[in-house]
Design an enzyme around this catalytic site. Structure first.
Site, PDB file in Angstrom:
ATOM      1  N   SER A  15       7.477   5.011  -3.886  1.00 41.68           N
ATOM      2  CA  SER A  15       7.758   4.523  -2.589  1.00 41.68           C
ATOM      3  C   SER A  15       7.298   5.927  -1.798  1.00 41.68           C
ATOM      4  O   SER A  15       7.455   7.114  -1.827  1.00 41.68           O
ATOM      5  CB  SER A  15       9.308   4.567  -2.188  1.00 41.68           C
ATOM      6  N   SER A  17       7.676   5.554   1.650  1.00 40.97           N
ATOM      7  CA  SER A  17       8.518   5.370   3.011  1.00 40.97           C
ATOM      8  C   SER A  17       9.258   6.421   3.503  1.00 40.97           C
ATOM      9  O   SER A  17       9.316   7.056   4.609  1.00 40.97           O
ATOM     10  CB  SER A  17       9.395   4.285   2.750  1.00 40.97           C
ATOM     11  N   THR A  62      14.170  -2.464  -0.698  1.00 37.32           N
ATOM     12  CA  THR A  62      13.105  -3.010  -1.174  1.00 37.32           C
ATOM     13  C   THR A  62      13.274  -3.556  -2.537  1.00 37.32           C
ATOM     14  O   THR A  62      14.563  -4.040  -2.891  1.00 37.32           O
ATOM     15  CB  THR A  62      12.164  -1.836  -1.359  1.00 37.32           C
ATOM     16  N   LYS A  66      16.035  -7.374  -1.892  1.00 39.55           N
ATOM     17  CA  LYS A  66      15.880  -7.858  -0.454  1.00 39.55           C
ATOM     18  C   LYS A  66      16.609  -9.161  -0.302  1.00 39.55           C
ATOM     19  O   LYS A  66      16.989  -9.571   0.758  1.00 39.55           O
ATOM     20  CB  LYS A  66      14.307  -8.139  -0.246  1.00 39.55           C
ATOM     21  N   ASP A 102       8.853  -7.359   7.454  1.00 43.76           N
ATOM     22  CA  ASP A 102       7.673  -7.496   6.692  1.00 43.76           C
ATOM     23  C   ASP A 102       6.454  -8.395   7.475  1.00 43.76           C
ATOM     24  O   ASP A 102       5.455  -8.081   7.287  1.00 43.76           O
ATOM     25  CB  ASP A 102       7.725  -8.168   5.226  1.00 43.76           C
ATOM     26  N   GLY A 127       1.173 -16.000  -5.273  1.00 47.81           N
ATOM     27  CA  GLY A 127       2.420 -15.239  -5.392  1.00 47.81           C
ATOM     28  C   GLY A 127       3.539 -16.175  -4.792  1.00 47.81           C
ATOM     29  O   GLY A 127       3.137 -17.045  -3.705  1.00 47.81           O
ATOM     30  N   ALA A 128       4.601 -16.127  -5.003  1.00 48.27           N
ATOM     31  CA  ALA A 128       5.829 -16.836  -4.523  1.00 48.27           C
ATOM     32  C   ALA A 128       6.993 -16.168  -4.373  1.00 48.27           C
ATOM     33  O   ALA A 128       8.313 -16.615  -4.656  1.00 48.27           O
ATOM     34  CB  ALA A 128       5.871 -18.064  -5.100  1.00 48.27           C
ATOM     35  N   ASN A 151       1.252 -19.772  -7.742  1.00 51.97           N
ATOM     36  CA  ASN A 151       1.979 -18.727  -8.611  1.00 51.97           C
ATOM     37  C   ASN A 151       2.196 -18.880  -9.933  1.00 51.97           C
ATOM     38  O   ASN A 151       1.922 -20.058 -10.482  1.00 51.97           O
ATOM     39  CB  ASN A 151       3.380 -18.903  -7.987  1.00 51.97           C
ATOM     40  N   TYR A 232      -0.692  -1.554  -1.963  1.00 52.40           N
ATOM     41  CA  TYR A 232      -0.998  -0.598  -1.218  1.00 52.40           C
ATOM     42  C   TYR A 232      -1.521   0.576  -2.052  1.00 52.40           C
ATOM     43  O   TYR A 232      -1.884   1.608  -1.543  1.00 52.40           O
ATOM     44  CB  TYR A 232      -0.244  -0.166  -0.017  1.00 52.40           C
ATOM     45  N   GLY A 253      -2.780  -3.174   1.908  1.00 57.52           N
ATOM     46  CA  GLY A 253      -1.154  -3.380   2.434  1.00 57.52           C
ATOM     47  C   GLY A 253      -0.724  -2.249   2.998  1.00 57.52           C
ATOM     48  O   GLY A 253       0.236  -2.047   3.407  1.00 57.52           O
TER      49      GLY A 253
HETATM   50  P1  NAP Z   1       8.618 -10.177  -6.121  1.00 58.22           P
HETATM   51  O1  NAP Z   1       9.524 -10.863  -5.342  1.00 58.22           O
HETATM   52  O2  NAP Z   1       9.079  -9.529  -7.430  1.00 58.22           O
HETATM   53  O3  NAP Z   1       7.300 -11.227  -6.587  1.00 58.22           O
HETATM   54  C1  NAP Z   1       6.314 -10.799  -7.286  1.00 58.22           C
HETATM   55  C2  NAP Z   1       5.200 -11.941  -7.581  1.00 58.22           C
HETATM   56  O4  NAP Z   1       4.087 -11.390  -8.420  1.00 58.22           O
HETATM   57  C3  NAP Z   1       5.928 -13.034  -8.194  1.00 58.22           C
HETATM   58  O5  NAP Z   1       5.259 -14.072  -7.375  1.00 58.22           O
HETATM   59  C4  NAP Z   1       5.271 -12.866  -9.640  1.00 58.22           C
HETATM   60  O6  NAP Z   1       4.990 -14.301 -10.181  1.00 58.22           O
HETATM   61  C5  NAP Z   1       3.925 -12.304  -9.333  1.00 58.22           C
HETATM   62  N1  NAP Z   1       3.556 -11.653 -10.704  1.00 58.22           N
HETATM   63  C6  NAP Z   1       4.243 -10.598 -11.173  1.00 58.22           C
HETATM   64  N2  NAP Z   1       3.710 -10.208 -12.327  1.00 58.22           N
HETATM   65  C7  NAP Z   1       2.583 -11.069 -12.535  1.00 58.22           C
HETATM   66  C8  NAP Z   1       1.561 -11.208 -13.438  1.00 58.22           C
HETATM   67  N3  NAP Z   1       1.359 -10.560 -14.577  1.00 58.22           N
HETATM   68  N4  NAP Z   1       0.908 -12.351 -13.387  1.00 58.22           N
HETATM   69  C9  NAP Z   1       0.834 -13.067 -12.103  1.00 58.22           C
HETATM   70  N5  NAP Z   1       1.726 -13.000 -11.287  1.00 58.22           N
HETATM   71  C10 NAP Z   1       2.540 -11.926 -11.281  1.00 58.22           C
HETATM   72  O7  NAP Z   1       7.987  -8.783  -5.372  1.00 58.22           O
HETATM   73  P2  NAP Z   1       7.525  -8.747  -3.708  1.00 58.22           P
HETATM   74  O8  NAP Z   1       8.529  -8.163  -3.211  1.00 58.22           O
HETATM   75  O9  NAP Z   1       7.232 -10.282  -3.392  1.00 58.22           O
HETATM   76  O10 NAP Z   1       6.188  -7.972  -3.856  1.00 58.22           O
HETATM   77  C11 NAP Z   1       5.043  -8.331  -4.421  1.00 58.22           C
HETATM   78  C12 NAP Z   1       3.820  -7.475  -4.084  1.00 58.22           C
HETATM   79  O11 NAP Z   1       3.886  -7.159  -2.651  1.00 58.22           O
HETATM   80  C13 NAP Z   1       4.206  -5.955  -4.531  1.00 58.22           C
HETATM   81  O12 NAP Z   1       3.109  -5.358  -5.070  1.00 58.22           O
HETATM   82  C14 NAP Z   1       4.895  -5.320  -3.536  1.00 58.22           C
HETATM   83  O13 NAP Z   1       4.657  -3.874  -3.581  1.00 58.22           O
HETATM   84  C15 NAP Z   1       3.998  -5.842  -2.188  1.00 58.22           C
HETATM   85  N6  NAP Z   1       4.400  -5.840  -0.974  1.00 58.22           N
HETATM   86  C16 NAP Z   1       3.859  -5.079  -0.240  1.00 58.22           C
HETATM   87  C17 NAP Z   1       4.083  -4.760   1.078  1.00 58.22           C
HETATM   88  C18 NAP Z   1       3.535  -3.905   2.192  1.00 58.22           C
HETATM   89  O14 NAP Z   1       4.134  -3.667   3.223  1.00 58.22           O
HETATM   90  N7  NAP Z   1       2.199  -3.780   2.053  1.00 58.22           N
HETATM   91  C19 NAP Z   1       5.543  -5.474   1.533  1.00 58.22           C
HETATM   92  C20 NAP Z   1       6.352  -6.032   0.507  1.00 58.22           C
HETATM   93  C21 NAP Z   1       5.788  -6.209  -0.903  1.00 58.22           C
HETATM   94  P3  NAP Z   1       6.260 -15.004 -11.064  1.00 58.22           P
HETATM   95  O15 NAP Z   1       7.112 -15.629  -9.762  1.00 58.22           O
HETATM   96  O16 NAP Z   1       5.624 -15.772 -11.829  1.00 58.22           O
HETATM   97  O17 NAP Z   1       7.033 -13.889 -11.518  1.00 58.22           O
END
Ligand code: NAP
Length: 291
Positions: A15, A17, A62, A66, A102, A127-128, A151, A232, A253
């Site tokens: 992180s 942050s 985070t 969340k 976000d 993604g979802a 997803n 990011y 990001g």
């Molecule tokens: P999350 O709720 O854990 O969701 C993870 C997502 O990634 C799910 O859709 C998951 O699919 C998919 N995934 C994980 N491993 C995978 C793989 N090997 N192949 C295909 N899909 C895969 O996490 P989140 O909070 O949504 O965060 C997702 C990403 O966004 C992270 O990298 C996070 O750092 C980034 N993010 C960035 C910001 C920013 O401010 N830039 C803010 C929030 C999040 P399944 O449902 O099939 O498991």
């Protein structure tokens, strides 16, 4: 009395942050420390409860808390309730209020940094999870004409598409909303016809077992699309490299991260966040950890 804000998550070693939030607090010479509070799932409820103490102003929440945090606080604002996730908690005299900044960060970066106006555009969300939910609702509020969600776990994409479709119907927003199987011909078709591709998966994230993976190959990406990767670290992900190869525009990001943090900063302190200071501290911190 020194006051405290923290980021609560697990794990937290990547992180940035604490770096950019502390830089903003120091800019205003506030006697507030922003700390990394790595909390195991079993201790989440007591960590959230501690935020009620008068020295604590609140926290960022985070991965992976969340969604759970929503049920542990006293009030949740309308947008965070809609998204089903809280990334910011504010302590108001012992009462905990939850927000989701976000979506604000995502849209601000899309407009200000990528110069993309979402109204009437077609988007594909990869993604979802929690981030995809925030992005989906944010884009719908901006009146996109089509939102296709792909997803790995199709049931999660279907559930998100269902929530978005219900919200659209309730608010008289007319948009095509559908879930499609991961890496299927339906994704190829949706991507071919879209103007915005958003990666909300963790693919490409440094330190993960899939840091070299891109959710799309370059020959699938239309050259007139904008490819937005929420990841990011690193700043140039495998997906962004594929998009550049295809001749598409790209955004990473980092700006979303800083803008969501800036909105949280204002909720805790009531002050406008010093964006330049935050960007420069975030970039420096990322360079240090190899981003
Ligand atoms: P999350 O709720 O854990 O969701 C993870 C997502 O990634 C799910 O859709 C998951 O699919 C998919 N995934 C994980 N491993 C995978 C793989 N090997 N192949 C295909 N899909 C895969 O996490 P989140 O909070 O949504 O965060 C997702 C990403 O966004 C992270 O990298 C996070 O750092 C980034 N993010 C960035 C910001 C920013 O401010 N830039 C803010 C929030 C999040 P399944 O449902 O099939 O498991």
């Amino acid at each position: 009395m020194t006051q405290f804000i923290g980021v609560i998550g697990y794990p937290l070693k990547h992180s940035v942050s604490p770096d950019f939030q502390q830089a903003a607090l120091d800019y205003y010479k506030l006697d507030i420390r922003y700390e990394a509070w790595e909390v195991k799932a079993a201790d989440l409820s007591s960590a959230i409860n501690r935020l009620r103490q008068p020295q604590n102003l609140g926290a960022n929440i985070t991965v992976p808390y969340k969604e759970t945090t929503l049920r542990l606080i006293d009030e949740v604002d309308d947008f965070a309730s809609l998204v089903g996730a809280v990334n910011t908690v504010v302590n108001r005299h012992g009462k905990l209020l939850g927000f989701n900044t976000d979506a604000h960060g995502f849209i601000k970066a899309l407009r200000d940094d990528a110069n993309f106006e979402p109204e009437n555009k077609r988007a594909v969300i990869l993604g979802a999870g929690g981030a995809a939910r925030a992005v989906g609702f944010a884009l719908l509020e901006e009146k996109l004409s089509s939102l296709i969600i792909a997803n790995r776990t199709l049931a999660k994409a279907e559930s998100l598409a269902g929530l978005l479709a219900k919200h659209a119907a309730n608010n008289k927003i007319s948009a095509e909303i559908a879930a499609v199987p991961w890496q299927s011909s339906k994704v190829t078709k949706a991507v071919e016809n879209c103007q915005l591709i958003v990666n909300c998966t963790s693919l490409g994230m440094r330190g993960s077992s899939y840091e070299e993976e891109s959710p799309l190959a370059s020959d699938l990406i239309p050259k007139d699309a904008l490819v937005y990767d929420l990841v990011y670290n690193p700043s140039e992900t495998p997906l962004l490299r594929m998009a550049q190869k295809a001749g598409a525009s790209t955004i990473g990001g980092l700006s979303m991260l800083v803008y969501q943090g800036a909105a949280s900063f204002k909720l805790w302190t009531g002050r406008e966040a010093p964006l330049d200071i935050m960007f420069s501290a975030a970039k420096q911190a990322l360079t240090k950890i190899g981003g």
